[in-house]
Motif scaffolding. Structure first.
Motif, PDB file in Angstrom:
ATOM      1  N   ASP A 137       1.066 -11.707  -4.724  1.00 36.83           N
ATOM      2  CA  ASP A 137       0.909 -12.652  -3.566  1.00 36.83           C
ATOM      3  C   ASP A 137      -0.247 -12.079  -2.757  1.00 36.83           C
ATOM      4  O   ASP A 137      -0.882 -11.100  -2.937  1.00 36.83           O
ATOM      5  CB  ASP A 137       2.325 -12.453  -2.788  1.00 36.83           C
ATOM      6  N   ALA A 138      -0.520 -13.075  -1.742  1.00 39.37           N
ATOM      7  CA  ALA A 138      -1.993 -12.886  -0.982  1.00 39.37           C
ATOM      8  C   ALA A 138      -2.042 -11.370  -0.362  1.00 39.37           C
ATOM      9  O   ALA A 138      -2.956 -10.979  -0.644  1.00 39.37           O
ATOM     10  CB  ALA A 138      -1.847 -13.724   0.053  1.00 39.37           C
ATOM     11  N   LEU A 139      -0.775 -10.896   0.275  1.00 34.79           N
ATOM     12  CA  LEU A 139      -1.131  -9.679   0.899  1.00 34.79           C
ATOM     13  C   LEU A 139      -1.345  -8.545  -0.158  1.00 34.79           C
ATOM     14  O   LEU A 139      -2.265  -7.604   0.111  1.00 34.79           O
ATOM     15  CB  LEU A 139       0.242  -9.275   1.614  1.00 34.79           C
TER      16      LEU A 139
ATOM     17  N   GLU B 163      -4.652  -5.667  -0.660  1.00 31.51           N
ATOM     18  CA  GLU B 163      -4.347  -4.210  -0.799  1.00 31.51           C
ATOM     19  C   GLU B 163      -4.923  -3.876  -2.307  1.00 31.51           C
ATOM     20  O   GLU B 163      -5.809  -2.863  -2.204  1.00 31.51           O
ATOM     21  CB  GLU B 163      -2.905  -3.908  -0.809  1.00 31.51           C
ATOM     22  N   THR B 164      -4.611  -4.637  -3.326  1.00 29.25           N
ATOM     23  CA  THR B 164      -4.675  -4.158  -4.631  1.00 29.25           C
ATOM     24  C   THR B 164      -6.523  -4.322  -4.845  1.00 29.25           C
ATOM     25  O   THR B 164      -7.003  -3.254  -5.454  1.00 29.25           O
ATOM     26  CB  THR B 164      -4.397  -4.905  -5.677  1.00 29.25           C
TER      27      THR B 164
ATOM     28  N   GLY C 229       5.965  -7.133  -9.639  1.00 25.40           N
ATOM     29  CA  GLY C 229       4.798  -7.430 -10.018  1.00 25.40           C
ATOM     30  C   GLY C 229       3.579  -6.475  -9.623  1.00 25.40           C
ATOM     31  O   GLY C 229       2.694  -6.390 -10.644  1.00 25.40           O
ATOM     32  N   GLY C 230       3.486  -5.739  -8.421  1.00 28.07           N
ATOM     33  CA  GLY C 230       2.564  -4.821  -8.347  1.00 28.07           C
ATOM     34  C   GLY C 230       2.659  -3.749  -8.946  1.00 28.07           C
ATOM     35  O   GLY C 230       1.689  -3.190  -9.297  1.00 28.07           O
ATOM     36  N   GLN C 231       3.907  -3.358  -9.302  1.00 28.85           N
ATOM     37  CA  GLN C 231       4.115  -2.190 -10.016  1.00 28.85           C
ATOM     38  C   GLN C 231       3.701  -2.425 -11.498  1.00 28.85           C
ATOM     39  O   GLN C 231       3.068  -1.468 -12.047  1.00 28.85           O
ATOM     40  CB  GLN C 231       5.635  -1.643  -9.991  1.00 28.85           C
TER      41      GLN C 231
ATOM     42  N   ALA D 243     -11.602  -1.341  -5.973  1.00 32.36           N
ATOM     43  CA  ALA D 243     -12.830  -0.862  -5.632  1.00 32.36           C
ATOM     44  C   ALA D 243     -12.678   0.644  -5.538  1.00 32.36           C
ATOM     45  O   ALA D 243     -13.837   1.358  -5.810  1.00 32.36           O
ATOM     46  CB  ALA D 243     -13.265  -1.407  -4.305  1.00 32.36           C
ATOM     47  N   ASP D 244     -11.816   1.334  -4.888  1.00 35.50           N
ATOM     48  CA  ASP D 244     -11.595   2.561  -4.743  1.00 35.50           C
ATOM     49  C   ASP D 244     -11.773   3.462  -6.087  1.00 35.50           C
ATOM     50  O   ASP D 244     -12.167   4.249  -6.667  1.00 35.50           O
ATOM     51  CB  ASP D 244     -10.542   3.107  -4.046  1.00 35.50           C
TER      52      ASP D 244
END
Lengths: 349, 293
Positions: free
Chosen positions: A168-170, A174-175, A139-141, A180-181
């Motif tokens: 997921d929450a963690l 991070e994302t 999912g993150g990728q 923001a960055d």
């Protein structure tokens, strides 16, 4: 660094048949700013985003992007890129082809395309996954691929439609920081739709709080939190949210329904008194509190009490220091938010 | 399997009726066709004689057979392509929610309920050179359209009727494939700069590859055998054998010419022809189809 463009909505309205989803709306998104549209499900925030992107036609009004009227242009001529909640990756293309698709459509030569795909993948921290298909990515990728596809064309406007809610929450946390960055580096005007107030408060330069198609408040995160403009904003922002207590002012005191004095105030007439759980002070002489339940969250404790007239109030206290059961309710005057009992609009400063 | 069917006999019993039907109406005829193709059958019964490959030598030396096979192939390619491309265009339109697509979706399925022979009968009237749709054309250019005389006209007529009959099923399959393409992919592609046609090419067609493969595989085999009803009711293979596809030639040879062995041999060859095509589709084309979404 891309050129950011201001987005101006002038009297933009949307109807589906006879149902008005968005009443006419004026709104400006400052060039280069990160604006979060915050609201509960079905408040019209995604519709607003789709109107800007050109995925839905306006029923009235004008949309200007960078001074150009775009409300009648197809999406591809508006210069917007969008990240969808479900990522919307093309399942039959590799990650690299997904990222490069906008360039391919635009007719960018292959060699330049490869370079820009690699650059976009580097910016979002997508490693050696360019040859994989979306079904082979986590999912993150997938999220990173979707963001890379949005930034690869160096758009003037970046639109995000709840992009973090499938993580997921963690990973979401991070994302959030990475987004923001990324915004600082890319500099495109960003409109980010979410129902998550933590995302709104941490990411936004400017928050637009929406409810039932209407804009309730526009302001910085601090404004929204410390000076909610309406009763809706007050109850929507903050975790746990502000307690809103119906009271009547007699010129010296706000009194509860049974006559118990709540807090000193010169206000006269029916009013909603709001107080954030962390701003409640305890006062042995104040309105008596009957404990209902309590949540120990580790860093702090949230307790809910019943007031003498049956209304509820939440109190937050530091870890290990629960509110004694014989305490009375005190509210510092500066921590008091007053809202009109009828319209819910904020009273005074 | 074992958990669902604790008694083994039950599983077999449930499969038995279907197996019997297939054996009786498919495997047995196939076996007999191959068996007869190696024998000389007497038309009115009374024994047969094993002749080895003589039937094959006779059929393969017959130019009529090759002409028929060529017509079958041309019919298969043109008929199948049109019977998929036209429903594909209709399905793309219906998927776009253009005006009246809702009633059209319903109406387009109706031809599925019409038998081949009935379609043929209707099209004979539609394409009648003196009374039909093209009659005004004949009034201007006398003799330009006459499927009773002109072989190409007759062939066209069969193709049109076949395509018309193939629209409903392929339309339904392709439309269901298109509707399963997530709406958000259209939106993403639109924002990525792709116009409607580009989205058809880059997003919709690749994602309905499984449905396209299915319709092609079915349409190819169907067009080889399914044209019989049309030919029999519209042209009876004529004029001059220009619409005598192999499936019709087999019927004529076997049941009018009483050349049972020749018909059986051609049946065997037709089956091998279809087998090769289907094998090609599955071994070559299907590998390019991705079923994952």
């Amino acid at each position: 660094m891309t050129q950011a463009a201001e987005i101006a909505l002038k009297g933009v309205a949307k109807r589906f048949g006879t149902t008005e989803v968005l009443p006419p709306l004026d709104l400006t998104f400052t060039a280069g700013a990160f604006t979060v549209i915050l609201g509960p499900s079905g408040c019209g925030k995604s519709t607003l985003l789709n109107l800007i992107a050109g995925l839905e036609a306006v029923s009235g009004g004008e949309i200007e992007i960078g001074g150009r009227k775009v409300q009648d242009l197809p999406p591809r001529e508006r210069g917007c890129a969008m990240v969808f909640q479900s990522y919307a990756l093309y399942p039959h293309m590799t990650a690299g082809d997904n990222i490069g698709y906008p360039l391919k459509v635009a007719g960018v030569p292959r060699r330049e395309r490869m370079a820009r795909i690699a650059e976009a993948a580097r910016v979002v921290g997508l490693g050696d996954y360019l040859a994989r298909r979306p079904s082979e990515l986590s999912g993150g990728q997938r999220q990173r691929v979707a963001i890379a596809r949005a930034i690869v064309r160096a758009p003037q406007v970046m639109l995000f439609d709840e992009p973090l809610s499938n993580l997921d929450a963690l990973l979401r946390h991070e994302t959030r920081a990475e987004l923001a960055d990324l915004h600082r580096r890319i500099g495109a005007t960003t409109v980010f739709v979410t129902h998550d107030q933590a995302e709104a408060l941490t990411l936004a330069d400017q928050i637009v709080v929406m409810n039932a198609g209407r804009v309730e408040q526009i302001g910085t995160p601090a404004d929204i939190y410390h000076r909610p403009a309406t009763r809706f904003v007050a109850s929507f922002i903050g975790h746990p949210p502000m307690s809103l207590i119906a009271a009547t002012g007699d010129g010296t005191w706000l009194r509860l329904g049974d006559g118990t004095p709540l807090v000193a105030s010169t206000h006269k007439g029916a009013v909603l008194a709001g107080v954030r759980p962390e701003a409640v002070v305890l006062d042995a002489g104040g309105a008596s509190l009957v404990p209902l339940h309590r949540e120990d969250l580790g860093s702090h404790i949230v307790q809910v009490f019943r007031l003498p007239d049956g209304q509820k109030v939440a109190v937050q206290s530091p870890a290990g220091r629960p509110v004694p059961t014989d305490a009375g309710l005190g509210i510092a005057e500066h921590a008091l938010h007053l809202f009109d009992a009828e319209t819910g609009v904020r009273l005074g400063s | 399997m074992l958990a669902l069917f604790p008694q083994r006999w039950l599983a077999f019993a449930l499969v038995l009726p279907q197996t019997l039907l297939i054996a009786l109406f498919f495997y047995l005829p196939v076996y007999l066709a191959f068996y007869w193709s190696f024998t000389l059958e007497r038309p009115f019964g009374g024994g047969s004689e094993f002749v080895g490959l003589q039937n094959y030598a006779r059929v393969l030396a017959d130019p009529e057979f090759w002409r028929s096979l060529r017509l079958t192939f041309v019919f298969m390619v043109i008929g199948s392509t049109l019977a998929i491309v036209i429903p594909l265009i209709l399905a793309l339109a219906a998927d776009r929610h253009i005006r009246l697509s809702q009633p059209a979706r319903n109406i387009l399925v109706w031809p599925k309920g019409v038998a081949g022979a009935s379609i043929g009968l209707v099209f004979v009237f539609i394409f009648n050179p003196f009374l039909g749709l093209l009659a005004p054309l004949n009034a201007v250019f006398p003799g330009i359209w006459n499927p009773r005389i002109d072989g190409a006209d007759a062939f066209t007529m069969i193709v049109v009727a076949h395509v018309w009959g193939g629209i409903p099923f392929n339309f339904v399959v392709l439309l269901s494939g298109l509707q399963a393409v997530p709406q958000v992919l259209h939106r993403a592609a639109a924002l990525d700069g792709a116009g409607p046609w580009r989205r058809v090419r880059d997003v919709q067609l690749p994602l309905i590859a499984p449905q396209l493969f299915l319709t092609f595989a079915l349409e190819f085999t169907e067009s080889v055998t399914g044209a019989f009803g049309l030919i029999d009711s519209m042209t009876e293979g004529g004029p001059g054998g220009s619409t005598t596809l192999l499936v019709y030639k087999i019927y004529v040879d076997g049941f009018r010419g009483y050349d049972l062995s020749g018909a059986a041999t051609q049946t065997a060859l037709l089956m091998i022809f279809v087998l090769i095509l289907t094998a090609f589709q599955f071994l070559v084309l299907e590998r390019r189809v991705r079923y994952e979404r």
